[in-house]
Design a protein around this motif. Structure first.
Motif: not given
Ligand SMILES: Cc1cc2nc3c(=O)[nH]c(=O)nc-3n(C[C@H](O)[C@H](O)[C@H](O)COP(=O)(O)OP(=O)(O)OC[C@H]3O[C@@H](n4cnc5c(N)ncnc54)[C@H](O)[C@@H]3O)c2cc1C
Ligand code: SF4
Length: 464
Positions: A42-44, A46, A49, A56, A99
């Motif tokens: 996923c680019k974002t 989650p 978080q 990463n 997440y």
């Protein structure tokens, strides 16, 4: 794509309940790659978080998918000094995996198992190179306590160019990783190997050094020439119920019981010098992870019956679901809605029973959990010869008591802001000594934040 995690092989319950070898056996390379393919990149991201040290995650998983395991561990190590530890003991279900997008339809990507895989590949690799020592010319920092908070701060400060000395009261570094979490969940040679990598960076670890006795914080700052001090002394002081009979022979705090077995290797007695007395029928009071660890340890020492005694019901138990399941599979018996009233002794001063009262649940209390209420005249005696108290731990008080100007809260925890700055100039604190008993990764996150704040503090003082 599969909606379930790749299974991690485990020792069978009937076999493992009597040995101290690791229960979970880790992914093989092809299984790890298959699990890595479940990540959607996923680019974002989650999942990031939920990671208190900001790994990463998609990047390291991509390297595993491509079979480039060296790059996977290199990526993880830019953020995490103890990945083989975290991959094993972090509550990922409440952090990164909570997440993960895949978790919305099926089981989340097994981020913890993949982190463990990458770290184990690196540790076992025959071609691994020692870490390059950093140039340590920025200043001197003392760290009090070699648990995850102190070790995380030490690694980051060494990389920033500081000469770091970690002072540890016990004879081995690691904190709870060494004395609390059992070998069958976290083998001690793995902890030692990750700590060794910090030593390769140039971190000095001074053991048998009790700050508050060997040195005070003021002596470290004023006479020993340290520019700053980080306090990470944890929550190692056991709580008791304060019921009659707690001084009988056969009553342990979980802390003492686990320290004997893990740190002192009492399960190898007499080959190891420290004994431990685990009887035939053992009651462990409490229902958190520490209680599960103590109960599973007692089984492995040969106890016939091990009971978890807890005053609320299964829904309120604070232990992780996985720990609870493992304990049940191994034969630990749960005596729920049961509250200890007194420990009963024989005429030689040894435990012979635990007097309990049955409970029922009333309305929710201030913690939001339903309040346990005693059922009148329901007392009974549980036939046990050992009682282990696992109802929580508080802060070690020595450093606070010997450091004028260091403020503590009403529980005795050190007061510090979100970067770890305490009420005393140049003194930072983090981990369980600030938050109360929490988790390995939160302690590490606090250590990393404090390392940056200490760097800023020292550079400012030098006028940089
Ligand atoms: C049995 C058990 C099982 C657990 N299981 C898990 C788990 O599965 N997952 C998880 O995330 N968390 C778990 N935890 C919680 C986790 O281990 C702690 O939150 C974490 O270790 C806190 O790190 P810390 O560095 O703050 O303190 P600690 O790990 O407690 O380290 C503090 C260190 O400071 C030293 N010290 C104390 N006073 C002094 C002094 N005056 N001078 C010098 N040194 C001193 C102590 O000897 C110790 O080595 C568990 C805890 C226990 C007790
Ligand atoms: S949220 Fe899950 S699927 Fe998305 S990048 Fe993170 S691990 Fe991969």
């Amino acid at each position: 794509m599969s909606w379930v995690k790749n299974k991690m092989p485990e020792q069978e319950p009937q076999e493992r309940r009597r040995n101290f070898s690791e229960v979970a056996l880790g992914y093989a390379p092809d299984t790890a790659q298959s699990e890595a393919k479940r990540c959607l990149q996923c680019k974002t991201a989650p999942c990031r978080q939920g990671c208190p040290v900001g790994i990463n995650i998609p990047e390291f998983i991509k390297h595993i998918k491509d079979g480039d395991f060296d790059s996977a561990i290199a990526e993880i190590k830019t953020k995490n000094n103890l990945p083989a530890v975290c991959g094993r003991v972090c509550p990922q279900e409440d952090q990164c995996e909570k997440y993960c997008v895949v978790g919305k339809r099926g089981e989340p990507v097994a981020i913890g198992r993949l982190e463990r895989f990458a770290a184990d590949q690196f540790r076992l690799s025959e071609t691994k190179q020692p870490a390059q020592p950093a140039e340590l010319n920025q200043g001197k920092v003392a760290i009090i306590g070699a648990g995850p908070a102190g070790l995380a701060a030490a690694g980051d400060l060494a990389r920033l160019g500081y000469k770091v000395t970690v002072m540890e009261a016990l004879h081995a570094p690691g904190g709870v990783l060494m004395y609390g979490i059992p070998e069958f969940r976290l083998p001690k040679e793995i902890v030692a190997s990750e700590i060794n990598e910090l030593k390769e960076l140039g971190v000095e670890i001074m053991v048998n050094a009790i700050v508050g006795k060997t040195f005070t914080i003021d002596e470290l700052l004023n006479e020993e020439g340290y520019d700053s001090v980080f306090i990470s002394t944890g929550a190692g002081l056991p709580h008791f119920l304060e019921i009659p009979g707690e001084n009988l022979n056969g009553v342990y705090s979980a802390n003492e019981f686990l320290t004997r077995v893990n740190l002192m290797k009492a399960y190898k007695y007499p080959a190891a010098g420290t004994p431990v007395h685990a009887g035939q029928n053992v009651a462990v009071v409490g229902a958190g992870n520490v209680a599960m660890d103590a109960a599973r340890t007692a089984l492995r020492l040969g106890a016939e019956n091990v009971y978890i005694v807890y005053r609320r019901s299964e829904d309120e138990m604070p232990a992780r679901a996985e720990e609870k399941e493992h304990a049940k599979e191994e034969g630990v018996q749960f005596r729920l809605l049961t509250n200890p009233m007194a420990i009963v002794g024989d005429d030689k001063g040894w435990v012979k029973g635990l007097e309990c009262i049955r409970m029922e649940l009333g309305e929710p209390d201030s913690s939001g959990r339903r309040k346990p209420i005693a059922i009148p005249s329901s007392n009974f005696v549980l036939d046990v010869d050992t009682v282990i108290m696992a109802i929580g731990q508080g802060p070690n008080p020595l450093v606070q008591q010997t450091t004028p100007g260091l403020e503590v809260d009403r529980r005795g925890n050190i007061k510090a802001d979100e970067n770890g700055q305490t009420s005393k100039e140049g003194v930072f604190a983090g981990g369980d000594i600030v938050t109360g008993a929490a988790t390995v990764i939160l302690a590490m996150g606090a250590g990393k934040k404090a390392a940056l704040a200490i760097h800023e503090y020292i550079q400012k003082k030098k006028g940089c």
